[in-house]
Scaffold this motif. Structure first.
Motif, mmCIF file in Angstrom:
data_model
loop_
_atom_site.group_PDB
_atom_site.id
_atom_site.type_symbol
_atom_site.label_atom_id
_atom_site.label_comp_id
_atom_site.label_asym_id
_atom_site.label_seq_id
_atom_site.Cartn_x
_atom_site.Cartn_y
_atom_site.Cartn_z
ATOM 1 N N TYR A 1 41.179 11.990 16.892
ATOM 2 C CA TYR A 1 42.532 12.353 17.325
ATOM 3 C C TYR A 1 43.463 11.133 17.331
ATOM 4 O O TYR A 1 43.036 10.005 17.572
ATOM 5 N N LYS A 2 44.733 11.422 17.077
ATOM 6 C CA LYS A 2 45.803 10.441 17.247
ATOM 7 C C LYS A 2 46.720 10.981 18.331
ATOM 8 O O LYS A 2 47.251 12.097 18.209
ATOM 9 N N PRO B 1 33.414 17.370 26.875
ATOM 10 C CA PRO B 1 34.524 17.004 25.985
ATOM 11 C C PRO B 1 35.760 16.609 26.787
ATOM 12 O O PRO B 1 35.993 17.116 27.893
ATOM 13 N N GLU B 2 36.534 15.697 26.237
ATOM 14 C CA GLU B 2 37.747 15.233 26.918
ATOM 15 C C GLU B 2 38.813 16.318 26.922
ATOM 16 O O GLU B 2 39.061 16.970 25.900
ATOM 17 N N TYR B 3 39.447 16.493 28.077
ATOM 18 C CA TYR B 3 40.525 17.479 28.175
ATOM 19 C C TYR B 3 41.803 16.888 27.597
ATOM 20 O O TYR B 3 42.304 15.865 28.058
ATOM 21 N N ASP C 1 51.193 13.623 26.730
ATOM 22 C CA ASP C 1 50.461 13.223 25.533
ATOM 23 C C ASP C 1 50.460 14.379 24.550
ATOM 24 O O ASP C 1 50.217 15.528 24.938
ATOM 25 N N VAL C 2 50.736 14.055 23.297
ATOM 26 C CA VAL C 2 50.592 15.037 22.217
ATOM 27 C C VAL C 2 49.507 14.516 21.295
ATOM 28 O O VAL C 2 49.644 13.425 20.717
ATOM 29 N N SER C 3 48.407 15.260 21.176
ATOM 30 C CA SER C 3 47.245 14.822 20.393
ATOM 31 C C SER C 3 47.126 15.654 19.124
ATOM 32 O O SER C 3 47.187 16.894 19.169
ATOM 33 N N PHE C 4 46.946 14.970 18.000
ATOM 34 C CA PHE C 4 46.816 15.613 16.697
ATOM 35 C C PHE C 4 45.426 15.331 16.134
ATOM 36 O O PHE C 4 44.992 14.171 16.097
ATOM 37 N N MET D 1 48.898 19.503 23.903
ATOM 38 C CA MET D 1 49.941 18.873 24.716
ATOM 39 C C MET D 1 49.459 18.811 26.161
ATOM 40 O O MET D 1 49.164 19.825 26.786
ATOM 41 N N LYS D 2 49.380 17.571 26.676
ATOM 42 C CA LYS D 2 48.945 17.341 28.052
ATOM 43 C C LYS D 2 50.118 16.759 28.824
ATOM 44 O O LYS D 2 50.526 15.624 28.580
#
Length: 571
Positions: A168-169, A5-7, A130-133, A122-123
């Protein structure tokens, strides 16, 4: 297919909203074991109410409190690790305060409420995060689609772009853009990248032709424009128009720019028209080289050994206000052809103005100016006009001080159709002289200019066969920007049409009077008006303003309408 899976970074959780308190408590507790040892060895004195020992303990606790508060602030300001923790806390607090939370109430005598966020990660990296929702059907996904501007305010960062991926967005935001600022001497054209304006920002004029620079007085527009001219004049020919005779007067005697800087209004209009002659002459040369080399399609200008050509016009708003009707028509036609057709031939326009205006740049041209830069302060309408609908949710900020230091040249930049990013114009180093820098630039000969090559005739723009080739080439080039915004970068910006009745109501006269004036204008050959269903329509803002101006002048004019119209156009 991914094997792992993508981190996406650290998941934001409800307890993190208390991150400031957690950090403070940890810092406060660090010296407590040492204070506990002191208390242990002095326990008998404390039991006997030894005020000196009690006072020492009290002072130590107070100092611990003050130092912990200071260290919490300092570490969050000065260290990347604690800054990341503080951003996690800020993000968690935003989600909690704005209701992005699931509540689970337990039953029983000791009932309590448990909170849980939807999946938000949050990366954080060195210069951006990057903030992923998660968008997989949760009840907040519609709100997550419009959260980019809110993230800017919450994290006090610059919203860069949005990435949609499976489930994800992701919103990318940047900080420390100031660290990417470069000095004026570092502005240069780099092969394959374009003109370097920041460490991580280039204007690739081959891919994104033409530039629009906007900014009010004192915002740093002049330094930016001079830096751009210094960079591009090392790789090609630069013609400059300065209607206010303000910033480029001293350059007219420098060898690289001799004969290429104009100030008079009529000369500027002629310079616009000459740029079209240069463009068509380049196309003519490229077409001949195409046949010699056996190319099936016309390639880019650099494939035929040509250097780029740039037309720079400062204070474009002021210029438009100084033109009469005939000059305005000539200028619009010339600059329009350059912006619409110049890319393949390596002819690029750079237009600078205090505020972008739909009256000064026609809607058909606006979408063809690809690279936009603002410096200093613009009002909300100015930002909307400059950067378009894609930035309608972006929060444009005006910063006068950064870390207590006065800053100049801050603004935003974007390629048309993309999200604007924070921009800092090149920094003018102490002791740097533009005049001396310009004097060191080698002059590039312009063999396609009628002023420098007698074989180039202005009549080349009337070559219909060549013009057909140019239009065919222009149609083959992919126009930049989203399809729905091709007509311009103004919201709802389409070519306006007005009925005769609408014009008459604005003037305060009868529709018949307006029609009579239109008939005189057409019969005497000044301009043509279109008809729809047999009725006159005014198809541009400029023609409507011309009619309004004529009726205003008629109030103080004693002659006939024909005499007034003749005087109007002769001026």
């Amino acid at each position: 297919m991914r094997l792992l899976p993508e981190y996406r970074g650290v998941r934001v959780k409800p307890y993190m909203r208390r991150m400031n308190m957690i950090i403070f408590v940890l810092l406060f507790c660090l010296p407590l074991p040492f204070l506990g040892v002191y208390v242990f060895f002095n326990r008998e004195a404390i039991q006997n109410l030894d005020f000196f020992v009690i006072g020492v303990i009290g002072i130590c606790l107070l100092c611990d409190l003050i130092v912990s508060l200071y260290l919490k602030w300092f570490l969050q300001e000065a260290t990347p690790f604690f800054k990341k923790l503080e951003r996690l806390g800020r993000m968690s607090r935003y989600l909690f305060e704005h209701g992005y939370v699931y509540e689970n109430r337990t039953k029983g005598q000791n009932a309590r409420t448990k909170y849980k966020f939807p999946k938000v990660y949050m990366k954080q990296r060195k210069f951006d995060l990057d903030v992923s929702f998660e968008m997989a059907g949760n009840k907040f996904q519609e709100r997550f689609k419009k959260i980019g501007g809110e993230l800017e305010n919450t994290l006090f960062m610059d919203y860069m772009e949005t990435l949609d991926s499976h489930r994800y967005k992701t919103y990318t935001l940047a900080y420390s853009a100031f660290l990417n600022r470069i000095s004026v001497s570092q502005v240069r054209v780099e092969q394959g990248k374009g003109l370097r304006l920041m460490k991580n920002l280039y204007w690739d004029f081959d891919s994104d032709p033409h530039m629009l620079v906007a900014g009010g007085t004192g915002g740093g527009k002049t330094v930016l424009l001079r830096s751009i001219i210094r960079g591009i004049s090392k790789v090609g020919v630069v013609d400059i128009c300065d209607p206010k005779r303000a910033d480029f007067v001293t350059m007219s005697d420098i060898d690289a720019f001799k004969g290429r800087i104009v100030f008079e209004i009529e000369d500027i209009v002629k310079q616009f028209e000459k740029s079209c002659v240069i463009m068509m002459a380049r196309y003519d040369y490229m077409r001949k080289r195409q046949k010699e080399l056996g190319h099936k399609d016309l390639k880019k200008y650099y494939d035929y050994g040509l250097e780029p050509y740039f037309l720079v016009c400062d204070e474009y708003n002021a210029l438009m206000s100084m033109l009469d009707f005939k000059q305005r028509s000539r200028a619009d036609a010339a600059i329009g052809n350059l912006l619409l057709l110049g890319r393949q031939a390596g002819c690029f326009g750079i237009i600078a103005m205090q505020k972008p205006s739909r009256e000064d740049l026609g809607s058909k041209l606006q979408a063809n100016i690809n690279f936009r830069v603002s410096v200093g302060r613009l009002d909300e309408g100015g930002y909307n006009t400059l950067f378009g609908d894609v930035n309608q949710n972006k929060e444009f900020k005006y910063l006068k001080y950064l870390s207590g230091i006065r800053i100049y040249g801050r603004g935003y930049s974007a390629v048309y159709g993309e999200v604007a990013r924070e921009f800092y114009s090149p920094l003018l180093e102490k002791g740097f002289s533009f005049f001396d820098a310009y004097e060191r630039i080698e002059r590039h000969e312009n063999r396609f200019s009628p002023d420098e090559n007698a074989e180039i005739k202005p009549e080349i723009v009337d070559d219909k066969e060549l013009m057909n080739v140019v239009h065919e080439v222009a149609q083959q080039i992919d126009l930049p920007g989203p399809k729905e915004e091709q007509d311009g970068f103004l919201e709802g910006d389409v070519e306006e049409t007005f009925t005769v009745l609408e014009v008459a109501e604005e003037i305060g006269t009868s529709a018949r009077s307006v029609r009579d004036v239109i008939k005189i204008l057409e019969s005497e050959g000044y301009c043509d008006f279109e008809r729809k269903d047999g009725k006159y329509i005014v198809v541009s803002f400029e023609n409507k303003e011309m009619l309004v101006s004529l009726f205003n002048k008629k109030e103080d004019f004693t002659g006939t309408w024909s005499n007034l119209i003749e005087a109007y156009f002769s001026n």
